[in-house]
Design an enzyme around this catalytic site. Sequence first.
Site, PDB file in Angstrom:
ATOM      1  N   GLU A  95      25.049  33.880  29.434  1.00 21.60           N
ATOM      2  CA  GLU A  95      24.124  34.348  30.481  1.00 21.60           C
ATOM      3  C   GLU A  95      24.995  35.047  31.516  1.00 21.60           C
ATOM      4  OE1 GLU A  95      20.901  34.105  30.488  1.00 21.60           O
ATOM      5  OE2 GLU A  95      20.480  32.585  28.986  1.00 21.60           O
ATOM      6  N   GLU A 110      27.043  45.182  40.324  1.00 19.04           N
ATOM      7  CA  GLU A 110      26.242  44.071  40.851  1.00 19.04           C
ATOM      8  C   GLU A 110      26.631  43.847  42.318  1.00 19.04           C
ATOM      9  OE1 GLU A 110      27.103  40.452  38.708  1.00 19.04           O
ATOM     10  OE2 GLU A 110      24.998  39.879  38.747  1.00 19.04           O
ATOM     11  N   CYS A 117      21.726  36.591  39.627  1.00 28.48           N
ATOM     12  CA  CYS A 117      21.884  37.543  38.521  1.00 28.48           C
ATOM     13  C   CYS A 117      20.606  38.352  38.356  1.00 28.48           C
ATOM     14  CB  CYS A 117      22.217  36.797  37.243  1.00 28.48           C
ATOM     15  SG  CYS A 117      21.038  35.489  36.895  1.00 28.48           S
ATOM     16  N   LYS A 121      31.651  21.990  33.207  1.00 31.01           N
ATOM     17  CA  LYS A 121      32.546  22.384  34.296  1.00 31.01           C
ATOM     18  C   LYS A 121      31.780  23.256  35.292  1.00 31.01           C
ATOM     19  CE  LYS A 121      34.971  25.709  35.321  1.00 31.01           C
ATOM     20  NZ  LYS A 121      34.757  25.686  36.781  1.00 31.01           N
TER      21      LYS A 121
HETATM   22  P1  NAP Z   1      32.505  33.748  37.284  1.00 34.97           P
HETATM   23  O1  NAP Z   1      33.631  34.123  38.150  1.00 34.97           O
HETATM   24  O2  NAP Z   1      32.383  34.403  35.960  1.00 34.97           O
HETATM   25  O3  NAP Z   1      32.574  32.159  37.117  1.00 34.97           O
HETATM   26  C1  NAP Z   1      31.597  31.444  36.421  1.00 34.97           C
HETATM   27  C2  NAP Z   1      32.182  30.138  35.943  1.00 34.97           C
HETATM   28  O4  NAP Z   1      33.232  30.407  35.024  1.00 34.97           O
HETATM   29  C3  NAP Z   1      32.792  29.286  37.036  1.00 34.97           C
HETATM   30  O5  NAP Z   1      32.596  27.920  36.730  1.00 34.97           O
HETATM   31  C4  NAP Z   1      34.264  29.640  36.928  1.00 34.97           C
HETATM   32  O6  NAP Z   1      35.097  28.626  37.413  1.00 34.97           O
HETATM   33  C5  NAP Z   1      34.410  29.759  35.427  1.00 34.97           C
HETATM   34  N1  NAP Z   1      35.542  30.554  34.996  1.00 34.97           N
HETATM   35  C6  NAP Z   1      36.098  31.627  35.593  1.00 34.97           C
HETATM   36  N2  NAP Z   1      37.134  32.087  34.842  1.00 34.97           N
HETATM   37  C7  NAP Z   1      37.212  31.285  33.750  1.00 34.97           C
HETATM   38  C8  NAP Z   1      38.068  31.234  32.609  1.00 34.97           C
HETATM   39  N3  NAP Z   1      39.050  32.117  32.425  1.00 34.97           N
HETATM   40  N4  NAP Z   1      37.867  30.255  31.705  1.00 34.97           N
HETATM   41  C9  NAP Z   1      36.887  29.358  31.855  1.00 34.97           C
HETATM   42  N5  NAP Z   1      36.045  29.349  32.910  1.00 34.97           N
HETATM   43  C10 NAP Z   1      36.203  30.309  33.844  1.00 34.97           C
HETATM   44  O7  NAP Z   1      31.116  34.000  37.990  1.00 34.97           O
HETATM   45  P2  NAP Z   1      30.665  33.535  39.437  1.00 34.97           P
HETATM   46  O8  NAP Z   1      31.277  34.444  40.432  1.00 34.97           O
HETATM   47  O9  NAP Z   1      30.853  32.070  39.590  1.00 34.97           O
HETATM   48  O10 NAP Z   1      29.091  33.773  39.324  1.00 34.97           O
HETATM   49  C11 NAP Z   1      28.503  34.990  39.560  1.00 34.97           C
HETATM   50  C12 NAP Z   1      28.208  35.711  38.252  1.00 34.97           C
HETATM   51  O11 NAP Z   1      27.365  34.892  37.441  1.00 34.97           O
HETATM   52  C13 NAP Z   1      27.430  36.984  38.487  1.00 34.97           C
HETATM   53  O12 NAP Z   1      27.929  38.015  37.675  1.00 34.97           O
HETATM   54  C14 NAP Z   1      26.014  36.598  38.059  1.00 34.97           C
HETATM   55  O13 NAP Z   1      25.228  37.688  37.671  1.00 34.97           O
HETATM   56  C15 NAP Z   1      26.277  35.661  36.948  1.00 34.97           C
HETATM   57  N6  NAP Z   1      25.102  34.805  36.708  1.00 34.97           N
HETATM   58  C16 NAP Z   1      24.358  35.026  35.585  1.00 34.97           C
HETATM   59  C17 NAP Z   1      23.226  34.268  35.343  1.00 34.97           C
HETATM   60  C18 NAP Z   1      22.393  34.503  34.113  1.00 34.97           C
HETATM   61  O14 NAP Z   1      21.605  33.626  33.776  1.00 34.97           O
HETATM   62  N7  NAP Z   1      22.514  35.624  33.428  1.00 34.97           N
HETATM   63  C19 NAP Z   1      22.850  33.276  36.241  1.00 34.97           C
HETATM   64  C20 NAP Z   1      23.618  33.082  37.386  1.00 34.97           C
HETATM   65  C21 NAP Z   1      24.753  33.851  37.591  1.00 34.97           C
HETATM   66  P3  NAP Z   1      35.746  28.676  38.888  1.00 34.97           P
HETATM   67  O15 NAP Z   1      34.794  29.391  39.762  1.00 34.97           O
HETATM   68  O16 NAP Z   1      35.881  27.252  39.214  1.00 34.97           O
HETATM   69  O17 NAP Z   1      37.033  29.388  38.725  1.00 34.97           O
END
Ligand code: NAP
Length: 488
Positions: A261, A392, A295, A185
Site C-alpha cells: 500500500e 505527493e 495517501c 513494526k
Molecule cells: P516510509 O518512510 O516509507 O515508512 C513507512 C514504514 O516503513 C515505517 O515504519 C518505516 O520505519 C519503515 N521503513 C522505512 N525504511 C525501511 C526499510 N529500509 N526497511 C524496512 N522498513 C522501513 O513512509 P512514511 O513516511 O512513514 O509514510 C508516508 C508514506 O506512506 C506516504 O508515501 C503515503 O502515501 C504512504 N501511505 C500509503 C497508504 C496506502 O494505503 N496506500 C496509507 C498510508 C500511507 P521508520 O519510520 O521507523 O524508519
Amino acid sequence: MSVATSEQQVVDGVPKQLLIGGEWRDGTGGETLSVEDPATGESLCEVADGTPDDAVAALAAAADAQDEWAAHPPRERGEILRRAFEAITERTDELALLMTLEMGKTIKESKAEIAYASEFFRWFAEEAVRITGRYGVAPNGAGRLLTMKQPVGPCVLITPWNFPMAMGTRKIGPAIAAGCTMVMKPAKQTPLSMLALAEILAEAGLPGGVLNVVTSSSSGSVMGPLIEDQRARKLSFTGSTEVGRKLMEQASSQVLKVSMELGGNAPFIVFDDADVDDAVEGALIAKMRNIGEACTAANRFHVAGGVADEFAGKMAERLGAMKVGRGTEDGVDVGPLIDDDQRGKVADLVDDAVGKGAKALVGGRSVDGAGYFYEPTVLGDVPDDANLLREEIFGPVAPVATFGSEDEAVAAANDTEYGLVAYLYTSDFKRALRVCERLETGMVGLNQGMVSNPAAPFGGVKQSGFGREGGSEGIEEYLETKYVAVNL
Ligand code: NAP
C-alpha cells in the site's frame, strides 16, 4: 491499561517495551528511542529501540505460535477481535489523546481514526467464520476438485506514522482472522498507539506469540533479516513507494507473498456541471483530513475553466478560516506536520510552484514558533510544470489547475506514475461512469471526498502498489489456496 485523562497519565499508561512471545521486554541493545510531540518538538517518552536480534526473536516467537494459532477455532479468533473492537471503542478518549500527542492531528480526527481502525476488527471478526473452500466435479466427471483456504503463515507487517492505529488494524485484523501470526513494526515517530493496541489485544485473549511488536530507530537493518528469513511467509507494507520498491527487492530472495500500500497523487476533478458547493465540501475532506498527510489526500485539483475561480475562491475562504494549533486544544482544525523534514518538503513544493507563477490565494508559509506547523494554503493558476502536481505533497496545500474538455481532465488525472484514488464531481450520470472507467486508480470517490471504509477493498494500481485491505478481499491476502485432486 487503566482509565487515564491527563496527557502524562495517558503516555505513562502505555507499555514502552518490545512485545515478543507474549512478554514485554527491553531491547537487547539496552537503547531507547524518543517519541516526540510534533506540536511542541518536545519528547513525550522513550520506548525500547529494538535490534536485529530482537526482530529475529520476534519472528521465532511468531513461527513457534503459528501451528497452534492456525488450529484455533475461527469463532474464537473472531471473538478475540470482537472483544478488542469493544475495548478500543470504550477507550476511545484516552487512545485519541495518545494518538494526537504522538502524531499531531486534532482529537476529533484521532477519534475518527480510532472508530475507523476498530471497525477493521469488527469486520474481520465477522469474516473469520466465513473462510470457505470449494468442491466441484471435474469436467470429465471422473474426479473431484477440492480447494481449501489455509493461513499463509508468519507475516511481517510494516506501517507508517500518518494513521498510527488504522494502518495496523487493517493488517492485524485479517491476519488474526485468517490464523496467521505476525511481527509488527510501527513507524518510529508513532509507536505508542500500536503498543497500546497490542496490550488491548492481549487483554482480549490473543495468545502470546501471535502478535509480536518491535519498535526501532533503524528500520532497515532490523527488518531486512526478517524479510529474508525463510520462516516469514508474507510481507505487508504500507508506506512510501520508494521504500516499498526496496522491500520488494528484498522479498524476492524468499519469494515472499507481498502486499504493498504505497504513495498516492490523487487528482480531484470538478466538472462544470457539478454542484460547486458540494465539491468544496468534498474537497475539504479530501484535502484537509489528517492535515493533508494521507495517501488518499487530494493532491491536485483539476477544475473546469468555467468554475475554477469560484471553486478556488471558496476553498481559499474555508482554508483561510481554519485554526492552526496543537491538536489537543479546543477549536483547532489543523495540527502540525509530523516533523521538520516533512514541513521543509511542503515549503519547497509551494515555493517551487509560486516561483513558476502560481498565486497563493491563502497561506503559503510555515508558522513561526515551536512545533512543525504550516499554514493551510490554496494556490491558483498552478502551471503544468509545478513539482507539486507530480509529487505527493503530504501537507495542507491545495493547488488548483484548470482544464477545458473531459478528455483533457482524464489525461491530466492519469498523468502520474501513481494510481491510488481519484475524486470526481459531476451531476451527469453518464459522464460519471464514463470517467470512472477511464481513471487509472484502484479507487474513485464519486461525488464524495472520502473512500475509506473497512467493508470495501482499499488499494492502488500502478506505483501505488498491489493487494487490497478491507472488504472480503482483505482476508484473501492472508490465505493460500490449496487444490486437492481427488480420485474417486
Ligand atoms: P516510509 O518512510 O516509507 O515508512 C513507512 C514504514 O516503513 C515505517 O515504519 C518505516 O520505519 C519503515 N521503513 C522505512 N525504511 C525501511 C526499510 N529500509 N526497511 C524496512 N522498513 C522501513 O513512509 P512514511 O513516511 O512513514 O509514510 C508516508 C508514506 O506512506 C506516504 O508515501 C503515503 O502515501 C504512504 N501511505 C500509503 C497508504 C496506502 O494505503 N496506500 C496509507 C498510508 C500511507 P521508520 O519510520 O521507523 O524508519
